[in-house]
Design an enzyme around this catalytic site. Sequence first.
Site, PDB file in Angstrom:
ATOM      1  N   HIS A   1       0.658  -1.149  -0.053  1.00 20.43           N
ATOM      2  CA  HIS A   1      -0.058  -0.113  -0.080  1.00 20.43           C
ATOM      3  C   HIS A   1       0.740   1.160  -0.096  1.00 20.43           C
ATOM      4  O   HIS A   1       0.244   2.229   0.280  1.00 20.43           O
ATOM      5  CB  HIS A   1      -0.960  -0.001   1.343  1.00 20.43           C
ATOM      6  CG  HIS A   1      -2.024  -0.917   0.962  1.00 20.43           C
ATOM      7  ND1 HIS A   1      -3.338  -0.647   0.443  1.00 20.43           N
ATOM      8  CD2 HIS A   1      -2.150  -2.265   1.554  1.00 20.43           C
ATOM      9  CE1 HIS A   1      -4.105  -1.788   0.498  1.00 20.43           C
ATOM     10  NE2 HIS A   1      -3.324  -2.710   1.067  1.00 20.43           N
TER      11      HIS A   1
ATOM     12  N   LYS B   1     -13.644   9.534  -4.713  1.00 18.56           N
ATOM     13  CA  LYS B   1     -14.844  10.142  -4.394  1.00 18.56           C
ATOM     14  C   LYS B   1     -15.118  11.303  -4.653  1.00 18.56           C
ATOM     15  O   LYS B   1     -16.400  11.572  -5.202  1.00 18.56           O
ATOM     16  CB  LYS B   1     -14.731  10.289  -2.725  1.00 18.56           C
ATOM     17  CG  LYS B   1     -14.350   8.756  -2.048  1.00 18.56           C
ATOM     18  CD  LYS B   1     -13.990   9.048  -0.665  1.00 18.56           C
ATOM     19  CE  LYS B   1     -13.145   7.727   0.116  1.00 18.56           C
ATOM     20  NZ  LYS B   1     -12.562   8.140   1.245  1.00 18.56           N
TER      21      LYS B   1
ATOM     22  N   THR C   1      -7.697   7.495  -2.644  1.00 19.76           N
ATOM     23  CA  THR C   1      -8.901   7.200  -2.650  1.00 19.76           C
ATOM     24  C   THR C   1      -9.988   8.295  -2.749  1.00 19.76           C
ATOM     25  O   THR C   1     -10.962   8.469  -3.249  1.00 19.76           O
ATOM     26  CB  THR C   1      -9.439   5.668  -1.995  1.00 19.76           C
ATOM     27  OG1 THR C   1      -9.357   6.290  -0.601  1.00 19.76           O
ATOM     28  CG2 THR C   1      -8.872   4.542  -2.308  1.00 19.76           C
TER      29      THR C   1
ATOM     30  N   LYS D   1      -7.689  14.909   3.839  1.00 24.12           N
ATOM     31  CA  LYS D   1      -6.892  13.693   3.826  1.00 24.12           C
ATOM     32  C   LYS D   1      -5.926  13.699   5.078  1.00 24.12           C
ATOM     33  O   LYS D   1      -6.091  14.920   5.555  1.00 24.12           O
ATOM     34  CB  LYS D   1      -5.969  13.594   2.586  1.00 24.12           C
ATOM     35  CG  LYS D   1      -5.194  14.660   2.222  1.00 24.12           C
ATOM     36  CD  LYS D   1      -4.527  14.503   1.070  1.00 24.12           C
ATOM     37  CE  LYS D   1      -5.562  14.679  -0.522  1.00 24.12           C
ATOM     38  NZ  LYS D   1      -5.543  13.301  -1.125  1.00 24.12           N
ATOM     39  N   ARG D   2      -5.349  12.769   5.400  1.00 26.67           N
ATOM     40  CA  ARG D   2      -4.433  12.644   6.555  1.00 26.67           C
ATOM     41  C   ARG D   2      -3.476  13.960   6.215  1.00 26.67           C
ATOM     42  O   ARG D   2      -3.112  14.044   5.046  1.00 26.67           O
ATOM     43  CB  ARG D   2      -3.778  11.334   6.730  1.00 26.67           C
ATOM     44  CG  ARG D   2      -4.767  10.541   7.478  1.00 26.67           C
ATOM     45  CD  ARG D   2      -5.125  10.860   8.764  1.00 26.67           C
ATOM     46  NE  ARG D   2      -4.062  10.900   9.871  1.00 26.67           N
ATOM     47  CZ  ARG D   2      -3.871   9.871  10.699  1.00 26.67           C
ATOM     48  NH1 ARG D   2      -4.730   9.077  10.964  1.00 26.67           N
ATOM     49  NH2 ARG D   2      -2.755   9.790  11.566  1.00 26.67           N
TER      50      ARG D   2
ATOM     51  N   LYS E   1       1.762  14.730   1.204  1.00 24.15           N
ATOM     52  CA  LYS E   1       0.449  15.085   0.569  1.00 24.15           C
ATOM     53  C   LYS E   1       0.428  16.667   0.467  1.00 24.15           C
ATOM     54  O   LYS E   1      -0.378  17.073  -0.308  1.00 24.15           O
ATOM     55  CB  LYS E   1      -0.788  14.817   1.426  1.00 24.15           C
ATOM     56  CG  LYS E   1      -0.932  13.236   1.660  1.00 24.15           C
ATOM     57  CD  LYS E   1      -1.920  12.997   2.515  1.00 24.15           C
ATOM     58  CE  LYS E   1      -2.267  11.329   2.773  1.00 24.15           C
ATOM     59  NZ  LYS E   1      -2.948  10.701   1.690  1.00 24.15           N
TER      60      LYS E   1
HETATM   61  C1  LIG Z   1     -11.363   8.192   1.510  1.00 25.59           C
HETATM   62  C2  LIG Z   1     -10.670   8.691   2.756  1.00 25.59           C
HETATM   63  C3  LIG Z   1      -9.274   8.783   3.219  1.00 25.59           C
HETATM   64  C4  LIG Z   1      -8.289   8.568   2.035  1.00 25.59           C
HETATM   65  O1  LIG Z   1      -8.106   9.800   1.277  1.00 25.59           O
HETATM   66  P1  LIG Z   1      -6.871   9.987   0.394  1.00 25.59           P
HETATM   67  O2  LIG Z   1      -7.000  11.356  -0.087  1.00 25.59           O
HETATM   68  O3  LIG Z   1      -6.857   9.099  -0.666  1.00 25.59           O
HETATM   69  O4  LIG Z   1      -5.865  10.094   1.339  1.00 25.59           O
HETATM   70  C5  LIG Z   1      -8.882   9.218   4.284  1.00 25.59           C
HETATM   71  N1  LIG Z   1      -9.924   9.420   5.374  1.00 25.59           N
HETATM   72  C6  LIG Z   1     -11.175   9.325   5.230  1.00 25.59           C
HETATM   73  C7  LIG Z   1     -11.941   9.613   6.330  1.00 25.59           C
HETATM   74  C8  LIG Z   1     -11.787   8.891   4.124  1.00 25.59           C
HETATM   75  O5  LIG Z   1     -12.930   8.918   3.708  1.00 25.59           O
END
Ligand SMILES: *Cc1c(COP(=O)(O)O)cnc(C)c1O
Length: 841
Positions: free
Chosen positions: A360, A663, A659, A551-552, A557
């Site tokens: 991952h 979304k 991911t 995101k985190r 990032k």
């Molecule tokens: C989808 C999701 C992530 C992943 O987000 P990335 O932009 O791909 O890092 C992280 N936290 C939550 C709550 C999510 O729903």
Amino acid sequence: MSRPLTDQEKRKQISIRGIVGVENVAELKKGFNRHLHFTLVKDRNVATPRDYYFALAHTVRDHLVGRWIRTQQYYYEKDPKRVYYLSLEFYMGRTLQNTMINLGLQNACDEAIYQLGLDIEELEDIEEDAGLGNGGLGRLAACFLDSMATLGLAAYGYGIRYEYGIFNQKIRDGWQVEEADDWLRHGNPWEKARPEYMLPVHFYGRVEHTKSGLKWVDTQVVLALPYDTPVPGYMNNTVNTMRLWSARAPNDFNLRDFNVGDYIQAVLDRNLAENISRVLYPNDNFFEGKELRLKQEYFVVAATLQDVIRRFKASKFGSTESIRTIFESFPDQVNHAFHFLINVLVAWDITKRTFAYTNHTVLPEALERWPVDLVEKLLPRHLQIIYEINQRHLDKVAALFPNDIDRLRRMSLIEEGGVKRINMAHLCIIGSHAVNGVAKIHSDIVKTQVFKDFAELEPEKFQNKTNGITPRRWLLLCNPGLAELIAEKIGEDYVKDLSQLIKLHKFVNDDIFIREVSKVKQENKVKFAQYLEKEYKVKINPSSMFDVHVKRIHEYKRQLMNCLHIITMYNRIKRNPMKPFVPRTVIIGGKAAPGYHMAKMIIRLITAVGHVVNNDPVVGNKLKVIFLENYRVSLAEKVIPATDLSEQISTAGTEASGTGNMKFMLNGALTIGTMDGANVEMAEEAGEENLFIFGMRIQDVEELDKKGYNAQEYYDKLPELKQAIDQIKSGFFSPKQPDLFNEVTNMLFHHDRFKVFADYEAYVKCQDKVSQLYMNAKEWTKMVIRNIAASGKFSSDRTIKEYARDIWNVEPSDIKIPPPNEPRDVADDKNPNCTTQQVKL
Ligand SMILES: *Cc1c(COP(=O)(O)O)cnc(C)c1O
């Protein structure tokens, strides 16, 4: 014309969320009232909104039970090949609405709750998130469970039932503060404890030489108590199981041997064993070599393997009695050494044919390398076996690549020099029949760079499986307006076959459709603005562009690059206040790992910049900066449908897939992003001209590395970058503490592994193009439609089908598990399995 529909009425109209039958509604109301009475032990004079949530949850749960039992019975009878998804994280979020949707009960429940004079959205919002994950990896596991159930795979998720999930993030004086996530405080209506299937897991001890070989003795035992959660497929009567283990001390824990003296202390010490499942480690993409974490990893694996093997034996031999296996019945005349050898060879062969490894991340700080000393202490026999495996592995490599000592060193499971460590990725690769990355670009890096030597040894093992998201939660549930609009145009089948979204292409120039898409987005934005005002008392302008980066928080990032863009916009407004400016609300959200100092400083910088920008009268409504507190699954469901611009700006080669990017695309946001992770494939699907792609490609990053990245050059060359950095450095955003961000600027100049300055100029130019297009609402929405139409590939149904075909060798099935009956009286049951003989499923 009639008045505009209320949210309640809008939700009712959507047939893909189930049919509202009068009987259905009456039955739900009856169930609700019965649960309020019998389960919650309340009447309407004293019931709280939470009681109503639980009454509804139990009512919906009743509709799962028959389907759950039937599904498991069906698997036992038909005995299809099982899929076991082992993960330390399942970031499930909330369950109520997802269950209603997948069972086709949403509309009927809406109506029932409405008739009872309650607000279903208010009740849904009471549910705690099951935050048993950090970010993308854990959420992927949750999406996969939904897809596996929807595709009718006999699949199980196995993990840990953390008593505390990912911490709740509070922002105090601009800083992140963590609070414990006591998510089970009010009880969890979705889980069922199964103490009858409890299993022992051993730790510590020593290896003893006996006549019949080596034995692991004097171990400490911890019991693994399973809790099952139903995982319903979408409208197919399938309900799979997620089984999470909770650690329990045996009742004689510390009460044998020399500890008998202090009974009270022995009981108190039960916590030591039970701490294994206490709390989720809050690191995303970071390896912290803590003993408790290693215990968690071994705990879930050891309990799960026993459970899997027990189920396998039960299905093959109809009993859970210990079956004498081929090896155990191996002729006794075979001497012990040979017997052991055969056992090892057979076991290793079964291991390889059974397991598949998904990588991952390629960030070196995230890859697990456990100190040998720690493994030796906790799992002494396992360490010996790992050494044995390594020996055979290296013999094989040496035979194929004679005199290549350096290759042997690189490929060893054991890293020498300094602290001896076990490279867990290496162990996974050689112990699996398939190894995959999670997006094309990532799988290429896995194969040609990070694990190049292994790919040269066994190239056929290496594959790609691009990640996906479930369209049920990430469209139907979170964006009913858009889901319904799409259904009106192309029918409802797209929910189970997202590739059908391509049919929307026909409507790219349809003025009515364009207006409707833009109207849904506007409604989502207004709703989100109302949410922010209600919960956080902040007012945002719903006609501004919602520019969202959630995101985190992680250096790779590059939230810092976004922050530099915000400062750049601010300075432009201040320099020329009369010049037209496309208004933006920049929303940044995400948790920093509590021990990740730089990530916490990034949050502090964002809140500091926000404070200056938001309170400057010259800026007014043109620019607002919001730090979105406590980003989590249920908040993602609110903010993503309201987003215009999705920020996906990692340094090329660092984000395995992402991911979140998918979304946003599915929910009608445009992407500003680098050629990294799945962004590459999003651009391929939609056409690069329909995303805002900017910045260095992987090759550019490599070239820059060769040449040597010098941040100062960019600072000297780019006046707007210089101004922004000078402001941060001089305390413009932290006047009371001018040196507050020195560590941040120092990092950016001298040890920025992610090269923020190198992409700054391209990023700002690209953002200018974004603003340009946003001024043309129609062209913007046309690009949105092209993106939605091209997002079909990113359904996790597609991902799971590929895993099933290329790695797991299982068939998705359309077989309809029959709808449930009423429970039968145990005495009426003619099937002896159900009464006399227990079958553990
Ligand atoms: C989808 C999701 C992530 C992943 O987000 P990335 O932009 O791909 O890092 C992280 N936290 C939550 C709550 C999510 O729903």
